[in-house]
Design an enzyme around this catalytic site. Structure first.
Site, PDB file in Angstrom:
ATOM      1  N   ARG A 218       0.852  -1.207   0.000  1.00 44.05           N
ATOM      2  CA  ARG A 218       0.000   0.000   0.000  1.00 44.05           C
ATOM      3  C   ARG A 218       0.879   1.246   0.000  1.00 44.05           C
ATOM      4  NH1 ARG A 218      -3.455  -3.510   3.079  1.00 44.05           N
ATOM      5  NH2 ARG A 218      -2.448  -3.001   5.046  1.00 44.05           N
ATOM      6  N   PHE A 234      -9.008  -8.035  -7.955  1.00 40.56           N
ATOM      7  CA  PHE A 234      -9.202  -8.744  -6.686  1.00 40.56           C
ATOM      8  C   PHE A 234      -9.174  -7.689  -5.569  1.00 40.56           C
ATOM      9  CE2 PHE A 234      -6.989 -11.804  -9.490  1.00 40.56           C
ATOM     10  CZ  PHE A 234      -7.929 -12.814  -9.530  1.00 40.56           C
ATOM     11  N   ASP A 256     -13.872  -7.157  -8.602  1.00 34.43           N
ATOM     12  CA  ASP A 256     -13.977  -8.253  -7.629  1.00 34.43           C
ATOM     13  C   ASP A 256     -15.231  -9.056  -7.961  1.00 34.43           C
ATOM     14  OD1 ASP A 256     -12.449  -8.738  -4.706  1.00 34.43           O
ATOM     15  OD2 ASP A 256     -14.424  -9.685  -4.855  1.00 34.43           O
ATOM     16  N   SER A 257     -15.248 -10.318  -7.543  1.00 32.60           N
ATOM     17  CA  SER A 257     -16.435 -11.140  -7.796  1.00 32.60           C
ATOM     18  C   SER A 257     -17.501 -10.926  -6.723  1.00 32.60           C
ATOM     19  CB  SER A 257     -16.042 -12.620  -7.861  1.00 32.60           C
ATOM     20  OG  SER A 257     -15.363 -12.981  -6.673  1.00 32.60           O
ATOM     21  N   ALA A 286     -12.494 -12.253 -12.397  1.00 36.26           N
ATOM     22  CA  ALA A 286     -11.364 -11.426 -12.850  1.00 36.26           C
ATOM     23  C   ALA A 286     -10.767 -11.947 -14.153  1.00 36.26           C
ATOM     24  CB  ALA A 286     -10.294 -11.375 -11.762  1.00 36.26           C
ATOM     25  N   CYS A 346       0.125 -14.922  -2.473  1.00 34.88           N
ATOM     26  CA  CYS A 346       0.164 -15.182  -1.029  1.00 34.88           C
ATOM     27  C   CYS A 346       0.215 -16.686  -0.766  1.00 34.88           C
ATOM     28  CB  CYS A 346      -1.033 -14.539  -0.328  1.00 34.88           C
ATOM     29  SG  CYS A 346      -2.609 -15.185  -0.869  1.00 34.88           S
TER      30      CYS A 346
END
Ligand code: SAH
Length: 403
Positions: A218, A234, A256-257, A286, A346
């Site tokens: 960020r 996402f 985003d979904s 996405a 991740c």
């Protein structure tokens, strides 16, 4: 607890050769490494770990249901695992983040399991609200003592439990959520990070409510967003979108979904006073959305790609790797020449080198070329303990896309 003094602890004897990882201070004992168990340790009880020749190695928490059958509390022979021992470990973890604790409305991870020598325990702080996540049998056995230690160190904090992660199933532990100290928060808990405001839903949000681990990313985006058109894929609740805008982004598209996540992303922009009528929210898969953008020839100066964990187990490695390659290929197609892709994984099981190769292959397939400008990593409140490489899981590449 004085059982260590009054009677001998149960013993776990390892098969020959299986003491080596412990000698390197790796804290996990896999089921397959055990030759025999002496005594009758209960779930989460403290056991002595000994080599096949009887040599003392460690004290660990026993977890018979799990493939990780024991997790080391200490390699110190004189130690006793009791309330005082755990309180010292909790205080050491907090001391490691002393600088982050001075921000009254800050958010940070206070305890990061094995990396803080408290196996299976996660504690995140959102202002005066702590969120506790107990993920292994030993931490479960000592939960009350750990809560007491947190209360002693941070007497004004409320504590809410989010022991609802699926890994608890592997330890044979049921899911548990709810307030532990003080009431459940009446609504979202607000935190500040570098001047940006975020609302954290500790009861229902992902993980303990917020992706604290992306602090450094960020900061990077905020410092490089000025005047840029940013695509945040996402997006979840739009944390990257907020810092893009507060950093001066000229345009913002978020994908985003989840409709709920996108609503929160929109609220976050308003909360920070940076909402504009042109902000674009796109709900959908996405992979499909980016393919469509690419077909339409839409491109952005900065594309942030922070997908969920595609690889949960070794068996998913190949399939997950393909997923990372596919999504990076379509994301690269959406980057303007001279623009930047911020791409993350991740998945702890995906080594940084392999991730870099995957992104390189994706660029090749997309007919793009790029150079790595920076590498990003989980924030310093998610430290990596040297003998426990599993604690390094989040990696990011900042790729300047040329041509
Ligand atoms: N970047 C976010 C965290 C992302 S979490 C942050 O910094 O806060 C992953 C997000 O991906 C979730 O919000 C989830 O709803 C979304 N997601 C998962 N699969 C998806 C898909 N196939 N298409 C679009 N979004 C998806």
């Amino acid at each position: 607890m004085t059982d260590a003094v009054s009677r001998p602890l149960p013993r776990v004897l390892l098969a020959p050769g299986r003491e080596r990882s412990l000698e390197r201070r790796h804290p996990w004992i896999f089921k397959g490494a055990i030759r025999s168990v002496e005594g009758e340790p209960g779930v989460g009880d403290t056991v002595e770990i000994r080599a096949h020749d009887g040599r003392w190695l460690a004290l660990a928490a026993y977890s018979p249901a799990s493939q990780i059958a024991a997790r080391v509390w200490t390699f110190e022979r004189d130690a006793t695992v009791d309330e005082a021992f755990l309180e010292a470990r909790v205080r050491a973890a907090l001391a490691r983040r002393a600088d982050l604790l001075t921000e009254p409305d800050g958010g940070c991870r206070l305890i990061f399991g094995e990396a803080d020598e408290l196996p299976g325990l996660i504690v995140d702080r959102y202002a005066d609200q702590l969120v506790l996540q107990v993920l292994a049998a030993g931490a479960e056995r000592w939960r009350d003592a750990l809560v007491a230690a947190l209360q002693a160190a941070l007497p004004d904090a409320r504590i809410y439990e989010r022991s609802d992660a699926s890994v608890r199933g592997k330890e044979g532990l049921p899911q548990r959520t709810g307030p532990v100290v003080g009431d459940a928060p009446a609504g979202p808990v607000e935190i500040q990070e570098d001047g940006a405001r975020f609302q954290v839903d500790v009861e229902r949000g992902h993980k303990t409510g917020f992706y604290l681990d992306q602090r450094d990313a960020r900061a990077w985006l905020s410092a490089h967003a000025s005047g840029k058109d940013v695509l945040n894929v996402f997006a979840y609740t739009g944390a990257f979108g907020v810092v893009a805008r507060t950093g001066g982004a000229a345009g913002l598209t978020q994908v985003d979904s989840s409709a709920d996540a996108l609503e929160a992303a929109e609220r976050h922009l308003a909360l920070n006073g940076v909402a504009t009528p042109e902000d674009e929210l796109v709900r959908g898969d996405a992979f499909e959305v980016l393919r469509r953008f690419a077909e339409e020839g839409r491109q952005w100066d900065v594309v942030v790609l922070d997908p969920p964990k595609f690889i949960e187990s070794k068996a998913q490695l190949q399939r997950g790797a393909r997923g990372y390659k596919d999504i990076n290929r379509v994301a690269l197609a959406c980057v303007r020449p001279g623009g930047t892709l911020l791409t993350f994984s991740c998945s702890g099981l995906l080594e940084p080198d392999l991730f870099q190769k995957i992104v390189a292959d994706a660029a090749l397939d997309a007919g793009r070329t790029g150079r790595i400008r920076a590498r990003l990593f989980q924030g310093r409140d998610h430290p990596v303990l040297l003998p426990f490489p599993e604690s390094a899981y989040l990696k990011g590449l900042v790729v300047r896309v040329e041509g």
